[in-house]
Design a protein around this motif. Structure first.
Motif, PDB file in Angstrom:
ATOM      1  N   ASN A   1      65.497  -6.109   0.876  1.00 31.61           N
ATOM      2  CA  ASN A   1      64.035  -6.235   0.868  1.00 31.61           C
ATOM      3  C   ASN A   1      63.576  -7.702   0.877  1.00 31.61           C
ATOM      4  O   ASN A   1      62.753  -8.119   0.067  1.00 31.61           O
TER       5      ASN A   1
ATOM      6  N   ALA B   1      62.361  -9.343   3.781  1.00 24.77           N
ATOM      7  CA  ALA B   1      61.404  -9.697   4.836  1.00 24.77           C
ATOM      8  C   ALA B   1      60.599  -8.459   5.207  1.00 24.77           C
ATOM      9  O   ALA B   1      61.001  -7.318   4.964  1.00 24.77           O
ATOM     10  N   ALA B   2      59.433  -8.693   5.807  1.00 23.00           N
ATOM     11  CA  ALA B   2      58.605  -7.595   6.303  1.00 23.00           C
ATOM     12  C   ALA B   2      59.276  -6.973   7.518  1.00 23.00           C
ATOM     13  O   ALA B   2      59.673  -7.676   8.454  1.00 23.00           O
TER      14      ALA B   2
ATOM     15  N   GLY C   1      55.994  -2.592   8.664  1.00 21.36           N
ATOM     16  CA  GLY C   1      55.000  -3.246   7.820  1.00 21.36           C
ATOM     17  C   GLY C   1      55.365  -3.338   6.358  1.00 21.36           C
ATOM     18  O   GLY C   1      54.664  -4.004   5.584  1.00 21.36           O
ATOM     19  N   THR C   2      56.441  -2.685   5.934  1.00 20.98           N
ATOM     20  CA  THR C   2      56.866  -2.755   4.538  1.00 20.98           C
ATOM     21  C   THR C   2      57.884  -3.874   4.354  1.00 20.98           C
ATOM     22  O   THR C   2      58.555  -4.289   5.307  1.00 20.98           O
ATOM     23  N   THR C   3      58.040  -4.350   3.132  1.00 19.78           N
ATOM     24  CA  THR C   3      59.040  -5.382   2.841  1.00 19.78           C
ATOM     25  C   THR C   3      60.373  -4.689   2.564  1.00 19.78           C
ATOM     26  O   THR C   3      60.821  -4.575   1.420  1.00 19.78           O
ATOM     27  N   SER C   4      60.985  -4.211   3.630  1.00 20.02           N
ATOM     28  CA  SER C   4      62.209  -3.416   3.488  1.00 20.02           C
ATOM     29  C   SER C   4      63.352  -3.906   4.367  1.00 20.02           C
ATOM     30  O   SER C   4      64.408  -3.280   4.413  1.00 20.02           O
TER      31      SER C   4
ATOM     32  N   TRP D   1      67.099  -4.300  10.120  1.00 20.97           N
ATOM     33  CA  TRP D   1      66.376  -3.105   9.642  1.00 20.97           C
ATOM     34  C   TRP D   1      66.579  -1.989  10.668  1.00 20.97           C
ATOM     35  O   TRP D   1      66.734  -2.238  11.862  1.00 20.97           O
TER      36      TRP D   1
ATOM     37  N   ALA E   1      52.836  -1.186  14.561  1.00 20.85           N
ATOM     38  CA  ALA E   1      53.876  -0.976  13.561  1.00 20.85           C
ATOM     39  C   ALA E   1      54.530   0.392  13.743  1.00 20.85           C
ATOM     40  O   ALA E   1      53.923   1.329  14.267  1.00 20.85           O
TER      41      ALA E   1
ATOM     42  N   ASP F   1      56.135  -9.927  15.870  1.00 19.79           N
ATOM     43  CA  ASP F   1      56.467 -10.710  14.682  1.00 19.79           C
ATOM     44  C   ASP F   1      57.922 -11.183  14.694  1.00 19.79           C
ATOM     45  O   ASP F   1      58.559 -11.303  13.644  1.00 19.79           O
TER      46      ASP F   1
END
Length: 405
Positions: free
Chosen positions: A82, A84-85, A89-92, A224, A29, A180
């Motif tokens: 916000n 998706a992961a 590793g954050t849902t941002s 992102w 990550a 991922d």
């Protein structure tokens, strides 16, 4: 030998970076290193160690790099925050959703850049949603003046990096798997005009390279970590919110040359990897290892340029010897050994190249041993430094070849 003992990184080397910096941690990550904390990076997919990440200072010119619902301008799209992961590793991560119009569907942000010709890199982390294709571009205010690349977000396959109009040249594109289903997609090009407005654009596509189509009002991709930076290569992600942000340069070196270093003869061995293909537009001598007198006047140096791996010795600012090898291939571990003694210089490179010089005056007054920078704390290589060794003698030619094999 009972006198040998392990030492920590900080006991051997000094390291500074006057800002935080991001990197891929052991879990793959995106992580954040504190001010003055070295970044030992790992491959985000295989989790294998890459080495010490060393980069020059860079600025992310884009605002709200991970929030596309704010400063970014929507054209026939909407955004959902916000949703998706993200690669950290954050849902941002946000979704970029096409409307039902028959036209292009994109988001964009315009920034002010210098009027001189320069290289720029636009990167953004993307993941397939109900659409599996996208296109990213850098555009001037003049219609048709763009530098762009399409990407398949299912496979990470890229289209041909291309330019539209005469104001761009040397387009290059990269897609780095972040795990991922995420890919950090980058387009790099050289802006030739004096235009001071530059726009980063992200298009939703219904097929590879197809951006003009009738949307269905619901299909989307995830995005992102957008970054627009001046330079011929993309560097590690620099998060922003309401203003541009700068990551400071990584500066690393040995704290003292005593008692292990002697000027009369020696050998440097470096193992490193560069993530991007270096190009001729980059005229900086990217330093891997340099030992000097606090200037470039007296020195031995191992560096990379757009076309070569190089070993160089100077005295009184005059080049005494220069041994060139082939360019460093992107993503391939490089090994480079450089040895010196008066009138006896040699260099060996992974790939089987070797060179020597039988006429060289040795530099004097050497006080600094630097890893990944020059005396002005610049010329960072944008590389992973994996190993550095110093031998207090001029290794034989056969020993040099063995080191780099």
């Amino acid at each position: 030998m009972s006198s040998l003992r392990a030492r920590a990184f900080s006991q051997i080397l000094t390291f500074t970076r006057a800002s935080t910096g991001t990197y891929y941690g052991e879990d793959g990550a995106v992580a954040v290193a504190a001010v003055n904390e070295p970044r030992f990076e790992y491959d985000p997919v295989t989790r294998q160690p890459r080495g010490l990440l060393v980069e020059e200072a860079r600025t992310n010119l884009l605002l709200q790099s991970a929030d596309f619902t704010t400063t970014w301008v929507n054209t026939r799209t909407t955004d959902a925050a916000n949703s998706a992961a993200a690669p950290d590793g954050t849902t941002s991560a946000d979704s970029v959703i096409e409307d039902s119009s028959s036209n292009t569907h994109y988001i964009a942000q315009t920034v002010v850049v210098a009027s001189a010709a320069a290289d720029y890199a636009f990167s953004v982390s993307l993941k397939a949603g109900t659409r599996s294709h996208a296109l990213i571009a850098m555009a001037e205010s003049v219609a048709g003046q763009t530098c762009y690349v399409a990407v398949n977000l299912t496979t990470g396959a890229l289209g041909t990096a291309s330019v539209g109009g005469a104001n761009w040249t040397d387009p290059r594109a990269f897609a780095e798997s972040q795990g991922d289903g995420w890919y950090r997609v980058t387009i790099v090009g050289r802006k030739l005009s004096a235009a001071t407005a530059l726009t980063a654009e992200l298009y939703v596509s219904d097929a590879m390279g197809s951006i003009n189509y009738t949307g269905n009002g619901s299909s989307l991709i995830y995005a992102w970590g957008a970054q627009l930076e001046a330079g011929p290569y993309v560097t590690s992600y620099i998060p922003t919110t309401t203003s541009a942000a700068t990551r400071a340069a990584d500066v690393c070196g040995v704290s003292s040359l005593s008692p292990w270093f002697a000027e009369a003869e020696g050998t440097i061995f470096a193992e490193y990897m560069v993530p991007w293909t270096y190009v001729n537009t980059d005229t900086t001598s990217r330093r891997i290892v340099q030992v000097d007198n606090a200037s470039d006047v007296e020195r031995h140096i191992v560096f990379i340029s757009g076309t070569n791996r190089v070993g160089l010795t100077t005295s009184a600012s005059i080049a005494q010897a220069q041994i060139n090898g082939a360019a460093a291939a992107a993503g391939v571990v490089q090994r480079h050994a450089y040895a010196w003694r008066e009138n006896d210089i040699a260099g060996a490179f992974s790939g089987g190249q070797f060179g020597s010089d039988a006429s060289a005056v040795m530099p004097s007054g050497l006080t600094n041993f630097r890893i990944g920078s020059g005396p002005e704390n610049t010329q960072q290589p944008i590389a992973y430094i994996r190993k550095v060794r110093f031998y207090p003698r001029r290794l034989s030619d056969n020993e040099l070849r063995s080191l780099v094999a």
